[in-house]
Scaffold this active site. Structure first.
Site, short mmCIF file in Angstrom:
data_model
loop_
_atom_site.label_atom_id
_atom_site.label_comp_id
_atom_site.label_asym_id
_atom_site.label_seq_id
_atom_site.Cartn_x
_atom_site.Cartn_y
_atom_site.Cartn_z
N ASP A 212 6.01 3.60 -6.95
CA ASP A 212 6.82 3.57 -5.73
C ASP A 212 6.03 4.13 -4.53
O ASP A 212 5.36 5.16 -4.65
CB ASP A 212 8.06 4.44 -5.98
CG ASP A 212 9.10 4.32 -4.89
OD1 ASP A 212 9.57 3.20 -4.67
OD2 ASP A 212 9.44 5.34 -4.26
N GLU A 272 -7.06 5.69 -21.74
CA GLU A 272 -7.01 6.47 -22.99
C GLU A 272 -6.07 5.81 -23.99
O GLU A 272 -6.01 6.20 -25.15
CB GLU A 272 -6.48 7.89 -22.71
CG GLU A 272 -7.36 8.73 -21.82
CD GLU A 272 -6.62 9.97 -21.32
OE1 GLU A 272 -5.54 10.30 -21.86
OE2 GLU A 272 -7.13 10.59 -20.37
C1 BGC Z 1 11.86 1.79 -3.21
C2 BGC Z 1 13.10 1.97 -2.43
C3 BGC Z 1 13.23 3.45 -2.11
C4 BGC Z 1 11.98 3.98 -1.43
C5 BGC Z 1 11.92 5.46 -1.45
C6 BGC Z 1 10.88 2.16 -2.14
O1 BGC Z 1 9.91 1.49 -1.89
O2 BGC Z 1 11.67 0.49 -3.68
O3 BGC Z 1 14.22 1.48 -3.08
O4 BGC Z 1 14.30 3.63 -1.25
O5 BGC Z 1 10.84 3.54 -2.08
O6 BGC Z 1 11.66 5.91 -2.74
#
Ligand code: BGC
Length: 562
Positions: A212, A272
């Site tokens: 993310d 790993e």
């Molecule tokens: C996720 C979102 C989220 C954001 C903050 C993003 O890119 O896909 O859904 O709100 O990251 O974590």
């Protein structure tokens, strides 16, 4: 840890290079306990659906312990399952069943920020300025008299200020919601903690991670003011000049060169383990060569290619996006990825039903232009047919196989996306693409939950789109998706290379390319175009795609040339 090889996998390229990966959004996939919120046992109970769709892997959006201020992207404990979603044993059961079905499991990793309920942030609040506890996050003194002004002018991606002041006068940075404090990736404790989290899930048998906000972990060391708009979907970079890479001006909070050291390190950890474990970067980075840096041979395996997603219904634009991303990825020797929908953008069956599909990226409200559902779905099916023939891996978002539209009429009090609140309702947010799935047309909550509860109300149009209403129905979107994945596998689409077939694109609005002996033609123009005589139709995006030897508007075909 050693993983069992997936059944019948005899390829020499890694599995992810051409995989079709299905995004499961746990809150909205299936609810086993009837509280109106999806859960892991619900997902396990519906895994046969994924098997029948012929996908290679599933990616689970976060199911970790979380106060759910950003639908789970605010993690309070990275090693625990939130009781709303079940338990670690439920996760193991899900992963094991998926393995048995030949479906690999990818989980979300949220390293840019934690929840404010994370034990580290609570300790930081309790500790003094300058303490080791505060150093795990980005705390700074404010500017101006008494430090009453934030340390810089950064705003939150969700709207409003990017800094919040704590009672002792310091400020902490949150690029997202106030409940999502950004971590300090210069702190070795943060690095060590995520090494451990990654190993924790690899040891539990996951095959990969979706990372993310992968472009956000490292900030410019001076935290300088930035007058640009801090956004995700649109990207947050300015480019200019003849050389887009040299002239690239990254926003100081995104795409800093320091992130790559983190991914090289994580790649060593993946190494790993056996079984071609992988990572895919969620990085809204432009231009394509900057994004390709995330998939250099010693970094991540994949990065989402959002350039294709943000194109409109325009063959020339789509072709430009394909060329740009494929060239950038080829330069670093990485296969590309394709995606049209996810939990952050308007579903493509609705985006393509707007006059300008590029105009609304994150949410449609009742007062906005309403998409044309018929045209939108036709175009979505056509775009997906073209996408699934392109070389590389493809990501599908739950419900697109049912042709689900964006829910545009959600009442304000049902909306949960922090974007809605932080923008004062100006940005309706992403709830419209997150509505619980319809499984059975005649059941309460369309079969999403046994009690009929659903954390977001489902539109009435979901009845006709329920999975059981489309099961075995020729021409249904569900059956089209099954045909697309089956034929893709049989014809080895997704592997190899592609070449534009200009001789079969006689006019503006036609996209035509060949790959693995298949001619793919997509018609984004407003009139029909003659297809090559004698070509065999392998698959059409709609049953009536061809009329008198011509490809009708808003349709696509896979053809075998004579
Ligand atoms: C996720 C979102 C989220 C954001 C903050 C993003 O890119 O896909 O859904 O709100 O990251 O974590």
């Amino acid at each position: 840890m050693t993983l069992e090889p997936a059944p019948a996998d005899t390829r020499t390229t890694p599995w992810w290079a051409d995989a079709v990966i299905y995004q499961v959004y746990p809150r909205s996939f299936a609810d086993a306990d009837g509280d109106g919120m999806g859960d892991l046992p619900g997902i396990t109970s519906r895994l046969d659906h994924l098997a029948s769709l012929g996908v290679d892997a599933l990616w689970l959006s976060p199911f970790y312990l979380s106060p759910q201020h950003d639908a789970g992207y605010d993690v309070a404990d990275y090693r625990q399952v939130d009781p709303r979603f079940g338990s670690l044993a439920d996760f193991d059961a899900l992963r094991e069943k998926a393995d048995r079905l030949g479906i690999r499991t990818i989980v979300d990793l949220v390293p840019n920020h934690t929840s404010d309920e994370h034990v580290w942030f609570q300790a930081a609040l309790a500790a003094a300025p300058g303490s080791p506890e505060r150093d795990r996050y980005i705390f700074r003194d404010g500017r101006g008299p008494d430090g009453a002004e934030p340390p810089n002018n950064w705003t939150s991606v969700f709207g409003g200020p990017g800094w919040t002041r704590v009672p002792d006068g310091q400020w902490y940075l949150h690029l997202f919601d106030v409940t999502q404090p950004d971590l300090n990736w210069h702190n070795p404790e943060v690095v060590a903690e995520f090494d451990d989290v990654i190993r924790f899930w690899l040891d539990r048998g996951v095959h990969g991670f979706r990372v993310d906000v992968a472009h956000g972990l490292v900030k410019h060391p001076d935290l300088p003011d930035w007058d640009g708009h801090t956004a995700m979907v649109e990207g947050t970079t300015r480019t200019g000049g003849a050389d887009p890479i040299e002239e690239h001006v990254p926003a100081p909070m995104f795409d800093q060169d320091g992130v790559h050291e983190i991914y090289r390190h994580w790649n060593d950890i993946l190494g790993e383990y056996d079984g071609d474990r992988m990572m895919v970067a969620e990085a809204w980075v432009e231009p394509a060569p900057r994004l390709a840096k995330y998939v250099r041979p010693d970094e991540m395996q994949q990065a989402f290619n959002f350039e294709f997603l943000i194109e409109g219904w325009d063959a020339a634009g789509m072709a430009r996006a394909v060329d740009s991303v494929m060239a950038a990825n080829e330069a670093v020797g990485a296969p590309t990825t394709w995606v049209l929908s996810n939990h952050d953008v308007v579903r493509h069956a609705s985006r393509f039903g707007l006059a300008d599909p590029t105009g609304r990226s994150a949410g449609i409200g009742a007062d906005d232009e309403q998409p044309d559902a018929g045209i939108g779905l036709r175009r979505a099916r056509a775009a997906t047919l073209a996408m699934l023939a392109l070389p590389g891996s493809a990501y599908l978002y739950q419900g697109e196989e049912l042709g689900l539209p964006e829910a545009t009429q959600l009442p304000a009090d049902a909306r949960e996306d922090p974007t809605f609140v932080r923008s004062g309702g100006a940005d309706v947010g992403r709830d419209g693409c997150r509505v619980p799935l319809p499984w059975e047309a005649g059941a309460p909550a369309y079969g999403f939950s046994p009690t009929g509860a659903s954390w977001l109300p489902q539109p009435a149009s979901f009845a006709d789109l329920a999975a059981d209403a489309q099961e075995g129905v020729p021409g249904s979107t569900l059956e089209l998706y099954r045909q697309m994945t089956a034929l893709r596998r049989e014809l080895h689409l997704g592997t190899g290379t592609m070449a534009w077939a200009e001789e079969h694109a006689p006019a503006e609005g036609i996209l035509a390319f060949t790959t693995e002996g298949v001619l793919v033609v997509l018609n984004t123009a407003d009139r029909a175009f003659e297809l090559p005589a004698g070509a065999e139709l392998l698959l059409g995006s709609v049953p009536d795609a061809i009329d008198g030897g011509a490809l009708v508007p808003d349709a696509a075909v896979w053809l075998r040339l004579p």
